[in-house]
Design an enzyme around this catalytic site. Structure first.
Site, PDB file in Angstrom:
ATOM      1  N   GLU A  52       8.942  38.332 -11.696  1.00 34.84           N
ATOM      2  CA  GLU A  52       8.205  38.508 -10.426  1.00 34.84           C
ATOM      3  C   GLU A  52       8.119  37.176  -9.679  1.00 34.84           C
ATOM      4  O   GLU A  52       8.446  37.098  -8.490  1.00 34.84           O
ATOM      5  CB  GLU A  52       6.798  39.067 -10.693  1.00 34.84           C
ATOM      6  CG  GLU A  52       6.822  40.544 -11.074  1.00 34.84           C
ATOM      7  CD  GLU A  52       5.446  41.202 -11.143  1.00 34.84           C
ATOM      8  OE1 GLU A  52       5.400  42.424 -11.303  1.00 34.84           O
ATOM      9  OE2 GLU A  52       4.406  40.506 -11.046  1.00 34.84           O
ATOM     10  N   HIS A  77      11.509  66.736   1.327  1.00 37.94           N
ATOM     11  CA  HIS A  77      12.764  66.130   1.767  1.00 37.94           C
ATOM     12  C   HIS A  77      12.571  65.534   3.150  1.00 37.94           C
ATOM     13  O   HIS A  77      11.976  66.180   4.007  1.00 37.94           O
ATOM     14  CB  HIS A  77      13.859  67.195   1.831  1.00 37.94           C
ATOM     15  CG  HIS A  77      15.139  66.675   2.401  1.00 37.94           C
ATOM     16  ND1 HIS A  77      15.975  65.844   1.688  1.00 37.94           N
ATOM     17  CD2 HIS A  77      15.717  66.834   3.631  1.00 37.94           C
ATOM     18  CE1 HIS A  77      17.013  65.531   2.436  1.00 37.94           C
ATOM     19  NE2 HIS A  77      16.879  66.109   3.624  1.00 37.94           N
TER      20      HIS A  77
HETATM   21  P1  NAI Z   1       6.518  38.672 -21.472  1.00 41.25           P
HETATM   22  O1  NAI Z   1       6.113  38.930 -22.876  1.00 41.25           O
HETATM   23  O2  NAI Z   1       6.676  39.797 -20.528  1.00 41.25           O
HETATM   24  O3  NAI Z   1       7.921  37.863 -21.473  1.00 41.25           O
HETATM   25  C1  NAI Z   1       8.080  36.633 -22.137  1.00 41.25           C
HETATM   26  C2  NAI Z   1       9.575  36.353 -22.331  1.00 41.25           C
HETATM   27  O4  NAI Z   1       9.740  35.021 -22.787  1.00 41.25           O
HETATM   28  C3  NAI Z   1      10.228  37.235 -23.369  1.00 41.25           C
HETATM   29  O5  NAI Z   1      11.380  37.818 -22.793  1.00 41.25           O
HETATM   30  C4  NAI Z   1      10.579  36.271 -24.518  1.00 41.25           C
HETATM   31  O6  NAI Z   1      11.749  36.649 -25.209  1.00 41.25           O
HETATM   32  C5  NAI Z   1      10.778  34.964 -23.760  1.00 41.25           C
HETATM   33  N1  NAI Z   1      10.583  33.721 -24.542  1.00 41.25           N
HETATM   34  C6  NAI Z   1       9.548  33.431 -25.379  1.00 41.25           C
HETATM   35  N2  NAI Z   1       9.678  32.154 -25.873  1.00 41.25           N
HETATM   36  C7  NAI Z   1      10.813  31.631 -25.330  1.00 41.25           C
HETATM   37  C8  NAI Z   1      11.494  30.365 -25.431  1.00 41.25           C
HETATM   38  N3  NAI Z   1      11.005  29.344 -26.169  1.00 41.25           N
HETATM   39  N4  NAI Z   1      12.654  30.172 -24.735  1.00 41.25           N
HETATM   40  C9  NAI Z   1      13.150  31.170 -23.959  1.00 41.25           C
HETATM   41  N5  NAI Z   1      12.541  32.395 -23.825  1.00 41.25           N
HETATM   42  C10 NAI Z   1      11.399  32.624 -24.491  1.00 41.25           C
HETATM   43  O7  NAI Z   1       5.467  37.592 -20.947  1.00 41.25           O
HETATM   44  P2  NAI Z   1       5.069  37.124 -19.473  1.00 41.25           P
HETATM   45  O8  NAI Z   1       6.165  37.363 -18.506  1.00 41.25           O
HETATM   46  O9  NAI Z   1       4.575  35.727 -19.659  1.00 41.25           O
HETATM   47  O10 NAI Z   1       3.872  38.077 -19.116  1.00 41.25           O
HETATM   48  C11 NAI Z   1       2.674  38.069 -19.904  1.00 41.25           C
HETATM   49  C12 NAI Z   1       1.956  39.393 -19.820  1.00 41.25           C
HETATM   50  O11 NAI Z   1       1.436  39.590 -18.533  1.00 41.25           O
HETATM   51  C13 NAI Z   1       2.884  40.543 -20.149  1.00 41.25           C
HETATM   52  O12 NAI Z   1       2.477  41.080 -21.368  1.00 41.25           O
HETATM   53  C14 NAI Z   1       2.689  41.533 -19.043  1.00 41.25           C
HETATM   54  O13 NAI Z   1       2.235  42.746 -19.562  1.00 41.25           O
HETATM   55  C15 NAI Z   1       1.600  40.935 -18.143  1.00 41.25           C
HETATM   56  N6  NAI Z   1       2.033  41.012 -16.747  1.00 41.25           N
HETATM   57  C16 NAI Z   1       2.175  42.226 -16.149  1.00 41.25           C
HETATM   58  C17 NAI Z   1       2.617  42.318 -14.847  1.00 41.25           C
HETATM   59  C18 NAI Z   1       2.780  43.667 -14.233  1.00 41.25           C
HETATM   60  O14 NAI Z   1       2.242  44.620 -14.767  1.00 41.25           O
HETATM   61  N7  NAI Z   1       3.544  43.787 -13.166  1.00 41.25           N
HETATM   62  C19 NAI Z   1       2.945  41.138 -14.065  1.00 41.25           C
HETATM   63  C20 NAI Z   1       2.774  39.928 -14.791  1.00 41.25           C
HETATM   64  C21 NAI Z   1       2.317  39.885 -16.078  1.00 41.25           C
END
Ligand code: NAI
Length: 466
Positions: free
Chosen positions: A188, A445
């Site tokens: 995002e 539609h």
């Molecule tokens: P996320 O869990 O969605 O994604 C984190 C990503 O980082 C994963 O793909 C993981 O494989 C990667 N990663 C972890 N360590 C790494 C490393 N050392 N090097 C490279 N890649 C690595 O977490 P995110 O995006 O921080 O979001 C946190 C929470 O906030 C999520 O659980 C989500 O549910 C919530 N959120 C929801 C939104 C929505 O509903 N639209 C918008 C923003 C956040």
């Protein structure tokens, strides 16, 4: 002031404030403690709401700059004013957080400002500056949310090395931005700054973005983001992040253990979030946590102390505002003697990129793992007339239904307005609908929702327009 309550909710985010309002509506004398100074938690202050403001504004800018001309709308000198954009966002946040305060007054919820600490199963102490006040509660709900995880040894200064909070308040467009983590936040915020002109590179440890999402959707999503100009380094883990004079260096290692240093003006760390339970005194009270630091609860959302409940990001399940809200309502209703319940099989998830990505229920990978026989129906937005006239043809709808009963098990959409359309699918699944039920429902539609009806028809190989 009154110091005895039926319920004290600690945390005024979407889980906590909704729980407090519902409990008060049901006749419980309720207080909600919040330390931030404004209600609404991460979601309203530094999460869902401000990010949606920036996503909407940057999408408008991108369209005006790159697409309107082709569609016969000629504009000159399109410029972005970051200061105005941020103040527009801040105004929306302020109105909405004040709105929650108004809802507290309207519903007679006592709003206690400060940090709440548990002293026994019925005693909560509120710290606000030098002041310390003790309160008694028959029941307590912990709804303290989560905070951004980081990479060991990396100092997030919110200026050059930023979390989602910093990414929502940059005062100018960075020339280049490295995003660590290709999840919800990374994609995002990456979309926002890429649309505004930053050169964005996402470094993701896995071989696919958005872990847990249906793989076919996730692949299509990445293809679309690449087309939009976002670069990806997949199967690459970040080892360290360090500051140079003008740039930030990110040391990465790919799956073949090859190391590389890439640099950018700013680095966003979006590698997940952690439950926020520090300073609550949980250990002293003996409240159990799991190995991920989440508070353990039973199916009534009770901790191991029966009058203390926990909801939202501090417990298991997706860290989503609407999941926390449902849990807040369930707890309030349980406390009022009703049958509060959350259906964890039907919690939609939306990524508000362009196009949006929206999912509910099981993914194809989950069904395979569970040895469940299923049918798949897909329909592309390219064949949907409304998407076509609006020049928004990227993406498709995918419906997964039980091979024998035809019951809908999961719906995954990447495409225009999918964040709104997924509500129809969540409703269908709540009512135990079959794909036949959806296929036989008349859809107006021309609307994007016809793609859902066609995907449902495609489950039995009978779409009309594809
Ligand atoms: P996320 O869990 O969605 O994604 C984190 C990503 O980082 C994963 O793909 C993981 O494989 C990667 N990663 C972890 N360590 C790494 C490393 N050392 N090097 C490279 N890649 C690595 O977490 P995110 O995006 O921080 O979001 C946190 C929470 O906030 C999520 O659980 C989500 O549910 C919530 N959120 C929801 C939104 C929505 O509903 N639209 C918008 C923003 C956040």
């Amino acid at each position: 002031m009154e110091n005895n309550f039926d319920l004290i909710v600690i945390g005024g985010g979407p889980g906590g404030y909704v729980c407090a309002i519902r409990a008060s509506q049901l006749g419980l004398k309720t207080a909600c403690i919040e330390s931030r100074g404004t209600l609404g938690g991460t979601c309203l202050n530094v999460g869902c709401i401000p990010s949606k403001s920036l996503l909407n504004l940057s999408d408008n800018y991108q369209k005006a700059k790159n697409e309107f001309d082709k569609q016969g709308i000629e504009l000159k000198d399109i410029k972005i004013n970051v200061k105005k954009m941020m103040s527009n966002k801040d105004k929306s946040v302020q109105i909405l957080t004040k709105g929650v305060e108004f809802l507290f007054k309207k519903n007679k919820v006592t709003y206690l400002k400060g940090k709440g600490v548990l002293f026994s199963k019925n005693d909560v102490v509120l710290y606000n500056g030098d002041q310390k006040t003790s309160y008694k509660a028959k029941n307590i709900v912990i709804a303290t949310g989560s905070y951004p995880s980081t990479i060991p040894g990396v100092d997030v200064d919110e200026k050059n090395i930023i979390s989602s909070t910093g990414a929502l308040s940059l005062d100018k467009i960075p020339k280049s931005l490295i995003i660590i983590g290709g999840g919800y936040i990374g994609l995002e915020m990456g979309s926002v700054w890429s649309r505004l002109g930053s050169e964005v590179t996402v470094v993701e440890g896995l071989d696919h973005i958005t872990p847990g999402m249906d793989k076919e959707i996730s692949k299509e999503f990445q293809k679309i983001l690449i087309k939009q100009g976002i670069k990806f380094k997949m199967s690459t883990r970040v080892l360290s992040v360090s500051k140079d004079v003008n740039l930030i260096n990110v040391e990465c290692m790919d799956k073949n253990k090859k190391k590389e240093i890439i640099s950018a003006e700013k680095v966003l760390i979006s590698v997940g979030r952690k439950p926020y339970t520090e300073g609550l005194n949980l250990n002293k009270l003996g409240i159990k946590k799991d190995d991920k630091g989440r508070i353990e609860v039973n199916n009534r959302l009770q901790t191991n102390l029966e009058n203390i409940y926990a909801i939202g990001d501090v417990i298991k399940g997706p860290m989503l505002a609407h999941k926390a809200e449902e849990e807040g309502i369930a707890v309030a209703e349980i406390l009022a003697g009703q049958a509060g319940h959350v259906n964890y099989d039907v919690i939609p998830g939306v990524i508000y990129t362009s196009p949006e990505v929206a999912t509910v229920g099981k993914t194809e990978e989950q069904l395979k793992k569970e040895n469940q026989n299923y049918k798949v129906g897909k329909f592309p937005f390219l064949a949907n007339s409304r998407a076509k006239v609006n020049n928004e043809t990227d993406g498709f709808v995918k419906i997964l239904a039980d091979a024998k009963t035809d019951k809908v098990l999961g719906v995954h959409i990447i495409g225009p307005h999918s964040g709104d359309m997924i509500a129809e699918m969540a409703l269908a699944m709540e009512f135990g609908a079959s794909s036949e039920d959806i296929a036989r429902t008349c859809h107006a539609h021309p609307t994007h929702t016809e793609a859902i009806k066609e995907a449902a028809l495609a489950v039995d190989k009978r779409p009309i327009h594809f």
